[in-house]
Design an enzyme around this catalytic site. Structure first.
Site, PDB file in Angstrom:
ATOM      1  N   ALA A 254       0.848  -1.201   0.000  1.00 12.88           N
ATOM      2  CA  ALA A 254       0.000   0.000   0.000  1.00 12.88           C
ATOM      3  C   ALA A 254       0.877   1.243   0.000  1.00 12.88           C
ATOM      4  O   ALA A 254       1.929   1.276   0.625  1.00 12.88           O
ATOM      5  CB  ALA A 254      -0.915  -0.002   1.219  1.00 12.88           C
ATOM      6  N   GLY A 255       0.433   2.263  -0.697  1.00 12.55           N
ATOM      7  CA  GLY A 255       1.212   3.499  -0.762  1.00 12.55           C
ATOM      8  C   GLY A 255       0.545   4.482  -1.698  1.00 12.55           C
ATOM      9  O   GLY A 255      -0.684   4.532  -1.801  1.00 12.55           O
ATOM     10  N   CYS A 262       3.717   2.061 -18.383  1.00 14.41           N
ATOM     11  CA  CYS A 262       2.989   0.855 -18.791  1.00 14.41           C
ATOM     12  C   CYS A 262       1.629   0.721 -18.117  1.00 14.41           C
ATOM     13  O   CYS A 262       0.595   0.846 -18.767  1.00 14.41           O
ATOM     14  CB  CYS A 262       3.838  -0.385 -18.511  1.00 14.41           C
TER      15      CYS A 262
END
Length: 463
Positions: A254-255, A262
């Site tokens: 998570a972040g 891409c």
């Protein structure tokens, strides 16, 4: 048996790595690109972008006589022509822009002869290979689609030791399969899985893989939103669910979300193409995947501004601008986006080990410095945007002597919160309860599971 001669059309990120990789396998390889400056740089044995190990592979191929670069196909004698040009997002649309692919094929047609093989590696909308085959096959050449699965920062390894090879060919085209087998003989000798399928399936393999990885990242970031409201810890949650072999821990970091050249454009193009071919509801979830990804950037800005408000203002030291570590790519970079948005209202000083120049070209208004200390000096808040090893391995006690800042906003959940808290820093992280050095802690509690070195924070876990 004579080894096939290779030509690689398009020497951007994909093409340069592929050309150098083919030469390192002992195949006579020529890279072709219309950008004369790029060709000169590559012919000198240097990559025009940062990719670990690529410069050495380029120099080895050029010095060994198996690799060269030129600006057109004049004089090139090749058995296999790889098309490795970009497929960016169309301006004003989510669809892929196939201008470069179409131009590459059109430019190749006069050189094609009976028995040659044209191999597409670019990421394209399903149906593209079938359309291009109608242009290639009248020359007597064949077409195959061989999607790439490169990870920036690990592209050399992914080229020489891929986890699978996918061939999209006409039904019964054994000659195309045999030609690709010759190209990849040394890779296949290591029992690398090989899947032979049709054009459409090969095209869908790449975009489906990217869509799944993007969905997995956005899933854990959606859980991070819930965790913040519930007071839960998303990193420990990800560790717990990641033990389940059906789920796995990779891509559950998570972040501030995914970026680069891409995943963002590929999921949008995949969704757009599904609508075009009559499946408008099939990939609706990708719209939400994209929205979740964008919201995480909003949340990072909110967290930094909240801390600045509490402190009565001050400067922000932004650590990292590349979309991921071990890359200088700032295309659709969450870290750069956050830095630019903060800089509209606050004093931001940014530092990145490799992406300073590309970031400066994309965001000339941003103040970017060449040394970490220059970013830390005078900062009130330190914000982590890219989890470079240099940042993950910082000694917080040492950092405390280099800046007056005592607040760290960890946008990648990559820092050892226990160590930073013990050094006197307030640690704020996405999807986790804030860690304040003034708060009492149980000395018998286990260490921070997110400490640097944990496999969940390896660069491979970031798109």
């Amino acid at each position: 048996m004579t080894a096939p001669r290779i030509a690689v059309v398009g020497c951007g990120y994909l093409g340069a790595v592929h050309a150098a990789g083919m030469a390192s396998l002992g195949l006579d390889t020529v890279g072709i690109d219309v950008d004369a400056a790029r060709v000169a740089t590559l012919q000198a044995g240097s990559a025009p972008f940062f990719e670990p190990g690529l410069d050495a592979m380029l120099r080895a191929g050029i010095d060994g006589g198996t690799l060269r670069f030129q600006a057109d196909a004049a004089g090139v004698e090749a058995d296999v022509w790889f098309v490795c040009v970009g497929t960016p997002q169309q301006p004003g649309s989510d669809a892929a822009d196939l201008t470069f692919v179409d131009a590459a094929i059109a430019g190749l047609l006069p050189a094609l002869r009976e028995g040659m093989l044209v191999v597409g590696k670019s990421t394209v909308p399903v149906g593209t290979a079938e359309r291009l085959a109608a242009l290639v096959e009248p020359t007597g050449a064949r077409l195959a689609w061989n999607p790439e699965f490169l990870r920036e920062g690990l592209a050399v390894t992914d080229t020489l030791a891929p986890d699978r090879l996918v061939y999209g060919v006409r039904d019964g085209d054994d000659a195309a399969v045999a030609a690709l087998d010759e190209v990849y003989a040394s890779i296949l000798a290591r029992d690398t899985p090989r899947i032979v399928t049709d054009f459409a399936t090969a095209e869908l393999v790449k975009v489906s893989a990217n869509a799944f990885l993007a969905t997995k990242i956005s899933f854990i970031n959606a859980i991070a939103e819930v965790a913040e409201h519930a007071g839960a810890d998303v990193v420990q949650l990800a560790d717990a669910i990641g033990i389940d072999a059906r789920i796995g821990r990779r891509f559950l970091g998570a972040g501030i979300g995914f970026g680069g050249g891409c995943l963002p454009k590929d999921i949008r193009a995949f969704r757009a193409r599904s609508i075009e071919i009559g499946a408008p509801e099939a990939l609706g979830l990708l719209d939400e995947v994209d929205r979740i990804n964008q919201r995480r950037r909003d949340r990072m800005v909110e967290l930094v501004e909240r801390e600045l408000t509490a402190l009565g203002g001050g400067a922000v030291a932004m650590l990292g601008l590349a979309f991921k570590p071990d890359s200088d790519d700032v295309r659709d970079s969450a870290a750069l986006d956050v830095a630019m948005r903060l800089a509209e209202r606050h004093d931001v000083v940014a530092y990145d080990p490799q992406a300073a120049a590309p970031a400066a070209r994309r965001a000339p208004q941003l103040r970017i410095v060449d040394a970490l200390d220059d970013a830390l000096a005078g900062a009130a808040v330190v914000a982590l945007g890219t989890e470079w090893r240099e940042f993950r391995e910082l000694d917080p006690i040492d950092v405390a002597t280099r800046t007056s800042a005592r607040v760290v906003v960890d946008g990648r959940n990559a820092l050892d919160r226990d160590a930073w808290t013990a050094a006197g820093f307030r640690v704020v992280a996405i999807g986790r309860p804030d860690r304040d050095p003034s708060a009492p802690r149980d000395p018998s509690a286990p260490g921070d599971p997110s400490a640097p070195g944990d496999p969940s924070h390896d660069q491979e876990a970031r798109a």
